[in-house]
Scaffold this motif. Structure first.
Motif, PDB file in Angstrom:
ATOM      1  N   ALA A  71       0.813  -1.087   0.188  1.00 23.28           N
ATOM      2  CA  ALA A  71      -0.045   0.102   0.040  1.00 23.28           C
ATOM      3  C   ALA A  71       0.892   1.207  -0.050  1.00 23.28           C
ATOM      4  CB  ALA A  71      -1.039   0.031   1.325  1.00 23.28           C
ATOM      5  N   SER A  72       1.852   1.219   0.727  1.00 23.06           N
ATOM      6  CA  SER A  72       2.787   2.398   0.704  1.00 23.06           C
ATOM      7  C   SER A  72       3.581   2.754  -0.647  1.00 23.06           C
ATOM      8  CB  SER A  72       3.605   2.348   2.139  1.00 23.06           C
ATOM      9  OG  SER A  72       4.389   1.174   1.867  1.00 23.06           O
ATOM     10  N   VAL A  73       3.830   1.648  -1.366  1.00 24.77           N
ATOM     11  CA  VAL A  73       4.599   1.854  -2.448  1.00 24.77           C
ATOM     12  C   VAL A  73       3.555   2.352  -3.419  1.00 24.77           C
ATOM     13  CG1 VAL A  73       5.566   0.506  -4.403  1.00 24.77           C
ATOM     14  CG2 VAL A  73       6.145   0.092  -2.033  1.00 24.77           C
ATOM     15  N   SER A  74       2.334   1.822  -3.366  1.00 24.74           N
ATOM     16  CA  SER A  74       1.242   2.357  -4.133  1.00 24.74           C
ATOM     17  C   SER A  74       1.163   4.071  -4.209  1.00 24.74           C
ATOM     18  CB  SER A  74       0.069   1.583  -3.960  1.00 24.74           C
ATOM     19  OG  SER A  74      -1.021   2.189  -4.498  1.00 24.74           O
ATOM     20  N   ASN A  75       1.026   4.302  -2.803  1.00 27.13           N
ATOM     21  CA  ASN A  75       0.771   5.581  -2.665  1.00 27.13           C
ATOM     22  C   ASN A  75       1.908   6.600  -2.984  1.00 27.13           C
ATOM     23  OD1 ASN A  75      -1.568   5.463  -1.232  1.00 27.13           O
ATOM     24  ND2 ASN A  75      -0.653   5.336   0.700  1.00 27.13           N
ATOM     25  N   GLU A  76       3.088   6.078  -2.998  1.00 26.82           N
ATOM     26  CA  GLU A  76       4.282   6.743  -3.418  1.00 26.82           C
ATOM     27  C   GLU A  76       4.372   6.882  -4.982  1.00 26.82           C
ATOM     28  OE1 GLU A  76       6.407   8.344  -1.916  1.00 26.82           O
ATOM     29  OE2 GLU A  76       7.634   8.939  -3.725  1.00 26.82           O
ATOM     30  N   LEU A  77       3.987   5.720  -5.705  1.00 26.70           N
ATOM     31  CA  LEU A  77       3.944   5.717  -7.016  1.00 26.70           C
ATOM     32  C   LEU A  77       2.851   6.586  -7.587  1.00 26.70           C
ATOM     33  CD1 LEU A  77       4.837   4.304  -9.593  1.00 26.70           C
ATOM     34  CD2 LEU A  77       3.287   2.417  -9.366  1.00 26.70           C
ATOM     35  N   GLN A  78       1.725   6.514  -6.994  1.00 31.01           N
ATOM     36  CA  GLN A  78       0.622   7.762  -7.226  1.00 31.01           C
ATOM     37  C   GLN A  78       0.959   9.020  -7.194  1.00 31.01           C
ATOM     38  OE1 GLN A  78      -3.675   7.011  -6.683  1.00 31.01           O
ATOM     39  NE2 GLN A  78      -3.078   4.984  -5.537  1.00 31.01           N
ATOM     40  N   GLU A  79       1.592   9.337  -6.044  1.00 25.97           N
ATOM     41  CA  GLU A  79       2.143  10.778  -5.996  1.00 25.97           C
ATOM     42  C   GLU A  79       2.990  11.059  -6.989  1.00 25.97           C
ATOM     43  OE1 GLU A  79       2.927  12.149  -2.085  1.00 25.97           O
ATOM     44  OE2 GLU A  79       1.149  11.238  -1.398  1.00 25.97           O
ATOM     45  N   GLN A  80       3.827  10.187  -7.213  1.00 29.88           N
ATOM     46  CA  GLN A  80       5.004  10.566  -8.137  1.00 29.88           C
ATOM     47  C   GLN A  80       4.469  10.771  -9.537  1.00 29.88           C
ATOM     48  OE1 GLN A  80       8.823   8.874  -8.447  1.00 29.88           O
ATOM     49  NE2 GLN A  80       9.219   8.856  -6.266  1.00 29.88           N
ATOM     50  N   LEU A  81       3.611   9.843 -10.030  1.00 28.04           N
ATOM     51  CA  LEU A  81       3.134   9.858 -11.354  1.00 28.04           C
ATOM     52  C   LEU A  81       2.177  11.075 -11.415  1.00 28.04           C
ATOM     53  CD1 LEU A  81       1.798   6.259 -12.136  1.00 28.04           C
ATOM     54  CD2 LEU A  81       3.819   7.544 -13.055  1.00 28.04           C
ATOM     55  N   GLN A  82       1.569  11.530 -10.412  1.00 27.78           N
ATOM     56  CA  GLN A  82       0.780  12.579 -10.289  1.00 27.78           C
ATOM     57  C   GLN A  82       1.520  13.731 -10.551  1.00 27.78           C
ATOM     58  OE1 GLN A  82      -2.537  11.768 -10.935  1.00 27.78           O
ATOM     59  NE2 GLN A  82      -3.063  14.025 -11.005  1.00 27.78           N
ATOM     60  N   ALA A  83       2.649  13.949  -9.688  1.00 25.76           N
ATOM     61  CA  ALA A  83       3.595  15.042  -9.695  1.00 25.76           C
ATOM     62  C   ALA A  83       4.070  15.238 -11.039  1.00 25.76           C
ATOM     63  CB  ALA A  83       4.345  14.987  -8.520  1.00 25.76           C
ATOM     64  N   VAL A  84       4.725  14.193 -11.584  1.00 24.37           N
ATOM     65  CA  VAL A  84       5.276  14.218 -12.736  1.00 24.37           C
ATOM     66  C   VAL A  84       4.351  14.618 -14.112  1.00 24.37           C
ATOM     67  CG1 VAL A  84       6.448  12.801 -14.630  1.00 24.37           C
ATOM     68  CG2 VAL A  84       7.072  12.467 -12.078  1.00 24.37           C
ATOM     69  N   LYS A  85       3.240  14.252 -13.960  1.00 22.44           N
ATOM     70  CA  LYS A  85       2.174  14.608 -15.025  1.00 22.44           C
ATOM     71  C   LYS A  85       2.243  16.306 -14.804  1.00 22.44           C
ATOM     72  CE  LYS A  85      -1.747  13.079 -15.530  1.00 22.44           C
ATOM     73  NZ  LYS A  85      -1.992  13.076 -17.084  1.00 22.44           N
ATOM     74  N   LYS A  86       1.947  16.515 -13.706  1.00 27.54           N
ATOM     75  CA  LYS A  86       1.665  18.156 -13.666  1.00 27.54           C
ATOM     76  C   LYS A  86       2.732  18.928 -14.041  1.00 27.54           C
ATOM     77  CE  LYS A  86      -0.310  20.279  -9.988  1.00 27.54           C
ATOM     78  NZ  LYS A  86      -0.755  20.616  -8.581  1.00 27.54           N
ATOM     79  N   HIS A  87       4.046  18.480 -13.974  1.00 29.98           N
ATOM     80  CA  HIS A  87       5.217  19.348 -14.080  1.00 29.98           C
ATOM     81  C   HIS A  87       5.648  18.640 -15.425  1.00 29.98           C
ATOM     82  CE1 HIS A  87       5.077  21.118 -10.257  1.00 29.98           C
ATOM     83  NE2 HIS A  87       4.957  19.983  -9.785  1.00 29.98           N
ATOM     84  N   SER A  88       5.338  18.092 -16.086  1.00 30.39           N
ATOM     85  CA  SER A  88       5.872  17.537 -17.609  1.00 30.39           C
ATOM     86  C   SER A  88       5.891  18.586 -18.409  1.00 30.39           C
ATOM     87  CB  SER A  88       4.777  16.534 -18.120  1.00 30.39           C
ATOM     88  OG  SER A  88       3.721  16.735 -18.526  1.00 30.39           O
ATOM     89  N   GLN A  89       5.011  19.530 -18.199  1.00 26.97           N
ATOM     90  CA  GLN A  89       5.010  20.841 -19.250  1.00 26.97           C
ATOM     91  C   GLN A  89       6.084  21.606 -18.835  1.00 26.97           C
ATOM     92  OE1 GLN A  89       1.828  20.195 -17.668  1.00 26.97           O
ATOM     93  NE2 GLN A  89       0.565  19.634 -19.413  1.00 26.97           N
TER      94      GLN A  89
END
Lengths: 497, 173
Positions: free
Chosen positions: A140-158
């Motif tokens: 579960a904790s890895v999943s949270n970390e993964l979600q947050e990273q993917l979310q953050a990366v998406k936001k700042h990809s531009q």
């Protein structure tokens, strides 16, 4: 500071081994149970208890080995703006998905997973043919970390800001609504029981016939007055059955509601919504605003008493999985204020409430009545015309179906502005579907020869989540709308997803 | 009843989709359609024959004749509808969208804006291949209901259409 470094190959949780084992066992049983059955009953050798025991033991050892090998050879990591998954020990597969094709990341947890504190992670990608990625036993904790990273990366990809993807950004989340046990009760009671009840009733009638036969046999054995009364008095038995099955359906609805929407939360983030709910099967679904094609909401006679709406976010999904995937993104028990807020988020300032309603032509009533009333009666006539009861129930059915059809056309209208459309429909319940016009994928104009004579036509507006139908409007209007929708979609610069 | 154009601003003189401007399908495609009907007929007739041969007691003629008549009527009906409905089928390619129309009893026309096409394929069944025909399939994100299938094109026409549409799709990306 991250304690979990996802750029290094990461495996699933070791606790997940149990899950992998169970899953493989289930797959094996599903595939081979006919063969096993045949072997056991045909072959003499397998009759021996000891042989069976040995066979089962060998099987279990093989499954355990498979599970361990699978677990060891399954890992994922993030590299070069891509999510990479490697799996398989006999046939090695590598799946890689660029971050910008990732739409959202959702999690689910069934009962066993909850006990083990692991989750199923689903990565939704853009595009119709793409297969989604699923990881079934993620810590579960890895999943949270993964979600947050993917979310953050998406936001700042531009903005190409790599530094930010390292930060533990607390994503601003706002709780829009939460369902309490009382809310769940209200929702459960206001579900569409009639449909469920009818299905159960249909099956029930089969059983009823069997029961009736049994009763009549027994009535000869025990000439008890009660049994004779029950078996002869069909009406009493039928009424009893109807009430019984309606009650059963209500109880089932309540149970289903509680299980599905336990501790339901709808949260809002800058660009997405998040839904969390479920008891034995927990789901955590992220809905990017962009991906929403339509917003549907529904109320009904009982729901109106409680003042609640059932909302569905219709997302872009590829055809095969449409039904099951769309089960995941609904929000029951919404109050009017929630509905208004969500409409504002998705569609902006209200453009439609001041636009006049355009109702489907009254000729639509005739078609509905023929479909619901006349055709069933005409089909039944050759079978039942000799029964007295048929000649009483047939007119009643025609009357009832006329009333039902009338309810439908009273609610069948739409409102359309330059950019959006909202249709209204329903018979007993009232449903609305709202969509932005540039989300249209294709339009269809339909006209039967009966419609042509009256200068009427129907329109289908297709988007990536389904179809919105406008039935029986003036032919001239239908053509105007058809041409306008094409024009609007063709000049639109906005993306539909 | 409120006038629609009072409520919404529609640009004047929008291009219309007129059935007369559509291009019809190649006549050879009728052969494909009728072969399909023939197959259905053979299956039904075969089924009936098998039933008669293998049934324990041969059903009386008073049952067989109505059933055979019904089957025959259905086949004739489908054939007539297919024959009369064929001229109603057609496709239209404009600058910004592609449309397909069909239907005798129920007229239907579907239009897909070029900027909504996901991808395009050219397909050929066995029979179509023998006749030198192909069909162009246009896929959208709206699922099967909004996908267009334009059959009854010569191989050349199909390839040209595919090339044209593919060019338009990549132009939008």
């Amino acid at each position: 500071m991250n304690s979990i470094d996802l750029s290094q190959p990461t495996r699933q949780s070791p606790r997940g081994l149990i899950l992998i084992f169970l899953f493989s066992a289930q797959k094996f049983i599903r595939a081979f149970w006919p063969i096993v059955l045949v072997l056991v009953f045909q072959n003499e050798i397998f009759r021996n208890n000891r042989t069976i025991l040995i066979a089962v033991l060998i099987l279990m050892i093989l499954l355990i080995i498979h599970s361990i090998l699978f677990y060891l050879n399954f890992f994922f990591y993030l590299e070069d703006d891509e999510f990479i998954l490697k799996k398989g020990y006999l046939r090695k597969q590598t799946l890689s998905i660029p971050f910008d094709r990732i739409q959202s990341v959702n999690t689910k947890q069934n009962l066993i997973q909850q006990l083990l504190n692991v989750v199923t992670l689903e990565i939704d990608t853009a595009g119709t043919a793409a297969k989604e990625l699923k990881i079934h036993a993620l810590d579960a904790s890895v999943s949270n970390e993964l979600q947050e990273q993917l979310q953050a990366v998406k936001k700042h990809s531009q903005s190409n800001d790599e530094a930010n993807s390292q930060n533990q950004e607390t994503i601003k989340e706002e709780l829009l609504m939460q369902l309490s046990p009382t809310d769940l009760l209200k929702i459960g009671i206001s579900q569409n029981h009639i449909r469920a009840g009818l299905i159960i009733l249909a099956f029930g009638l089969q059983i009823f016939n069997q029961v009736q036969d049994v009763f009549e046999e027994k009535a000869e054995e025990y000439s008890s007055e009660f049994i004779e009364f029950m078996s002869n008095s069909n009406l009493a038995l039928v009424t009893f059955m109807v009430i019984f099955f309606l009650l059963v359906s209500i109880v089932f609805s309540l149970l289903r509601t509680v299980l599905k929407y336990f501790d339901f939360k709808l949260l809002k983030r800058p660009e997405t919504y998040r839904i969390e709910s479920g008891l034995f099967n927990k789901r955590n679904v992220i809905i990017p605003h962009q991906k929403v094609q339509e917003l549907n909401w529904e109320t009904g006679p009982i729901k109106k008493i409680f003042g609640i709406y059932h909302l569905v976010f219709k997302q872009a999904v590829s055809g095969q999985n449409r039904q099951q995937r769309q089960q995941l993104v609904d929000a029951p028990g919404c109050l009017a204020k929630h509905l208004e807020k969500l409409k504002y988020d998705l569609f902006g300032e209200d453009q439609l409430s001041n636009v006049p309603r355009i109702y489907s032509n009254s000729f639509y009533f005739r078609r509905l009545w023929i479909m619901f009333g006349w055709i069933p009666v005409l089909l039944a006539t050759p079978f039942f015309y000799s029964e007295m009861i048929f000649w009483i129930s047939a007119p009643l059915w025609l009357l009832a179906s006329a009333g039902y059809s009338y309810l439908i056309i009273k609610k069948r209208y739409f409102r359309m502005s330059n950019n959006q459309i909202r249709i209204s429909k329903g018979a007993i319940s009232h449903k609305w579907e709202q969509m932005e016009l540039h989300k249209i994928q294709a339009v269809e104009f339909k006209q039967t020869i009966f419609q042509k004579r009256r200068k009427l036509a129907s329109l289908d507006l297709m988007n990536a989540s389904g179809t919105i139908t406008i039935p029986y409007i003036e032919e001239k209007l239908a053509k105007q709308i058809y041409n306008y929708l094409l024009y609007h979609t063709e000049i639109s610069k906005e993306g539909w997803m | 009843m409120e006038n629609f154009t009072n409520a919404v601003l529609i640009p004047e003189n929008l291009p219309e989709v007129e059935p007369e401007t559509f291009t019809g399908l190649n006549r050879k495609y009728l052969i494909v359609l009728f072969v399909r009907i023939l197959i259905i007929f053979l299956l039904l007739a075969g089924g009936m024959t098998a039933y008669i041969i293998f049934a324990e007691q041969t059903p009386s003629w008073s049952i067989l004749i109505p059933i055979a008549a019904a089957v025959l009527l259905i086949i004739i009906f489908i054939s007539v509808v297919t024959w009369l409905g064929f001229p109603k089928k057609g496709y239209l390619v404009r600058e910004k969208d592609v449309s397909f129309q069909r239907g005798l009893i129920t007229y239907m026309v579907t239009s897909v804006p070029l900027n909504r096409i996901q991808h395009v394929e050219v397909n050929q069944g066995i029979l179509a291949k023998m006749l030198g025909l192909s069909s162009v399939n246009i896929y959208t994100a709206g699922g099967t209901s909004s996908d267009l299938s334009i059959p009854g094109l010569t191989e050349n026409e199909a390839l040209k259409l595919k090339a044209f549409l593919s060019g338009k799709i990549s132009g939008h990306e």
